[in-house]
Design a protein around this motif. Structure first.
Motif, PDB file in Angstrom:
ATOM      1  N   GLU A  13      -4.724   3.134  -7.845  1.00 16.80           N
ATOM      2  CA  GLU A  13      -5.470   4.343  -7.488  1.00 16.80           C
ATOM      3  C   GLU A  13      -6.315   4.795  -8.685  1.00 16.80           C
ATOM      4  O   GLU A  13      -7.509   5.098  -8.552  1.00 16.80           O
ATOM      5  N   THR A  20       7.440   9.376  -3.739  1.00 15.77           N
ATOM      6  CA  THR A  20       7.056  10.731  -3.346  1.00 15.77           C
ATOM      7  C   THR A  20       6.136  10.701  -2.128  1.00 15.77           C
ATOM      8  O   THR A  20       6.294  11.488  -1.186  1.00 15.77           O
ATOM      9  N   THR A  21       5.185   9.784  -2.164  1.00 20.61           N
ATOM     10  CA  THR A  21       4.217   9.680  -1.076  1.00 20.61           C
ATOM     11  C   THR A  21       4.912   9.325   0.242  1.00 20.61           C
ATOM     12  O   THR A  21       4.572   9.856   1.300  1.00 20.61           O
TER      13      THR A  21
HETATM   14  P1  ATP Z   1       7.389   8.561  -9.752  1.00 17.17           P
HETATM   15  O1  ATP Z   1       8.657   7.768  -9.798  1.00 17.17           O
HETATM   16  O2  ATP Z   1       6.573   8.462 -11.006  1.00 17.17           O
HETATM   17  O3  ATP Z   1       7.529   9.943  -9.221  1.00 17.17           O
HETATM   18  P2  ATP Z   1       6.534   7.623  -7.174  1.00 17.17           P
HETATM   19  O4  ATP Z   1       7.181   6.322  -6.851  1.00 17.17           O
HETATM   20  O5  ATP Z   1       7.081   8.835  -6.538  1.00 17.17           O
HETATM   21  O6  ATP Z   1       6.433   7.772  -8.720  1.00 17.17           O
HETATM   22  P3  ATP Z   1       4.028   8.446  -6.093  1.00 17.17           P
HETATM   23  O7  ATP Z   1       4.003   9.733  -6.827  1.00 17.17           O
HETATM   24  O8  ATP Z   1       4.348   8.486  -4.648  1.00 17.17           O
HETATM   25  O9  ATP Z   1       5.003   7.448  -6.821  1.00 17.17           O
HETATM   26  O10 ATP Z   1       2.671   7.658  -6.267  1.00 17.17           O
HETATM   27  C1  ATP Z   1       1.761   7.971  -7.293  1.00 17.17           C
HETATM   28  C2  ATP Z   1       0.337   7.796  -6.805  1.00 17.17           C
HETATM   29  O11 ATP Z   1       0.075   6.429  -6.536  1.00 17.17           O
HETATM   30  C3  ATP Z   1       0.066   8.548  -5.537  1.00 17.17           C
HETATM   31  O12 ATP Z   1      -1.021   9.393  -5.778  1.00 17.17           O
HETATM   32  C4  ATP Z   1      -0.308   7.505  -4.497  1.00 17.17           C
HETATM   33  O13 ATP Z   1      -1.490   7.861  -3.854  1.00 17.17           O
HETATM   34  C5  ATP Z   1      -0.497   6.234  -5.261  1.00 17.17           C
HETATM   35  N1  ATP Z   1       0.242   5.156  -4.592  1.00 17.17           N
HETATM   36  C6  ATP Z   1       1.399   4.587  -4.989  1.00 17.17           C
HETATM   37  N2  ATP Z   1       1.795   3.639  -4.123  1.00 17.17           N
HETATM   38  C7  ATP Z   1       0.872   3.596  -3.145  1.00 17.17           C
HETATM   39  C8  ATP Z   1       0.711   2.832  -1.957  1.00 17.17           C
HETATM   40  N3  ATP Z   1       1.629   1.914  -1.590  1.00 17.17           N
HETATM   41  N4  ATP Z   1      -0.372   3.073  -1.185  1.00 17.17           N
HETATM   42  C9  ATP Z   1      -1.290   4.000  -1.541  1.00 17.17           C
HETATM   43  N5  ATP Z   1      -1.199   4.761  -2.646  1.00 17.17           N
HETATM   44  C10 ATP Z   1      -0.143   4.562  -3.454  1.00 17.17           C
END
Ligand code: ATP
Length: 270
Positions: free
Chosen positions: A228, A65-66
């Motif tokens: 985090e 998502t990020t």
């Molecule tokens: P999901 O599959 O559960 O939706 P996702 O892969 O989309 O997860 P995110 O929602 O983007 O994951 O990440 C969750 C949190 O973890 C975010 O708030 C983000 O700040 C932090 N995070 C994850 N990976 C990183 C990274 N590589 N650098 C900085 N922060 C990260």
């Protein structure tokens, strides 16, 4: 930002620098997402058709998502998001209407990125499930495919989908002109964990005894989301200990570390 049922419209504030590690992946997304949205005329002049969809897959909490938000920020694109699970739970016809509505608004607000989270819930391989659930999914999927096929080239709209279960995705989504690019978003390695810890302690007052390199080494299998959470919790431990604390110390991190276990196991890593 304006909010309509389940939908937010805004250019996200997250930047590439807010994401630790994943250097190559960021570069690929810059080229596949940022360039065509920012320089769509160059693409059409050259006769290069940009990808219309990117599928991000990998374990939860590893920044899919990020990344989508950072790509939107870099391209100064409006960000629309849809969740497969939300769509699936709506009344008959409502989900399809929402999908059409989002694409319509994304066209109006272009350049736009439509982020489609938990794509597998809707775009599951056809057949195999009970008749009722497959029809709900199938109708949503066919609406989505129609909308994606309707995105003319270089019109400044891109769909980024995310899933934890790439193998469950219907092959129809992988045809040319749909999700042309499939990218694996891995859990962070030690160097990436170090960068993630730096990102999430940027604004934290820490004592000199905090060694982020050591913490990165001690947090194998931790996801970005867990790291985090760990940083936030270390701050909370410091405050619970002394509400007028001015710095977070190594022992606060160690207390949290002792209580945490990563959700991922070695088998989850592709
Ligand atoms: P999901 O599959 O559960 O939706 P996702 O892969 O989309 O997860 P995110 O929602 O983007 O994951 O990440 C969750 C949190 O973890 C975010 O708030 C983000 O700040 C932090 N995070 C994850 N990976 C990183 C990274 N590589 N650098 C900085 N922060 C990260």
């Amino acid at each position: 930002p304006s909010i309509t049922r389940g939908v937010t419209v805004e250019v996200p504030k997250i930047t590439w620098e807010d994401i630790g590690g994943l250097k190559n992946l960021k570069k690929k997304l810059q080229q596949a997402v940022e360039w065509p949205l920012k320089h769509s005329t160059v693409f059409s002049r050259l006769g290069v058709s940009p990808v219309r969809g990117v599928l991000l897959h990998g374990p939860p909490g590893c920044s899919k998502t990020t990344l989508a938000k950072a790509a939107a920020h870099a391209a100064q694109a409006s960000f629309f998001s849809l969740s497969g699970a939300d769509l699936y739970s709506m009344y008959v016809g409502e989900g399809e209407a929402l999908v059409r509505n989002i694409f319509r608004r994304a066209r109006l607000a272009a350049p736009s990125i439509i982020f489609f989270d938990e794509a597998d819930v809707v775009a599951t391989k056809r057949g195999g499930s009970s008749s009722n659930s497959s029809t709900v999914g199938e109708r949503l999927l066919s609406t989505l495919l129609t909308e994606m096929d309707g995105l003319e080239q270089a019109k400044g709209i891109l769909v980024l989908a995310a899933t934890n279960r790439p193998h469950a995705i219907d092959a129809a989504l992988m045809r040319p002109g749909r999700f042309d690019l499939v990218l694996y978003v891995p859990p962070p390695d030690q160097e990436a964990r170090y960068e993630i810890l730096q990102v999430h302690t940027r604004r934290m007052q820490m004592s000199d005894d905090v060694n982020l390199r050591q913490i990165a080494e001690d947090t194998e299998l931790f996801t970005g989301a867990e790291l985090e959470g760990m940083c936030r919790e270390a701050g909370m431990v410091a405050l619970r200990e002394d509400i007028s604390a001015t710095v977070v110390c190594n022992r606060h991190f160690q207390i949290v570390l002792q209580e945490l276990k990563p959700a991922l196991s070695r088998e989850d890593i592709e």
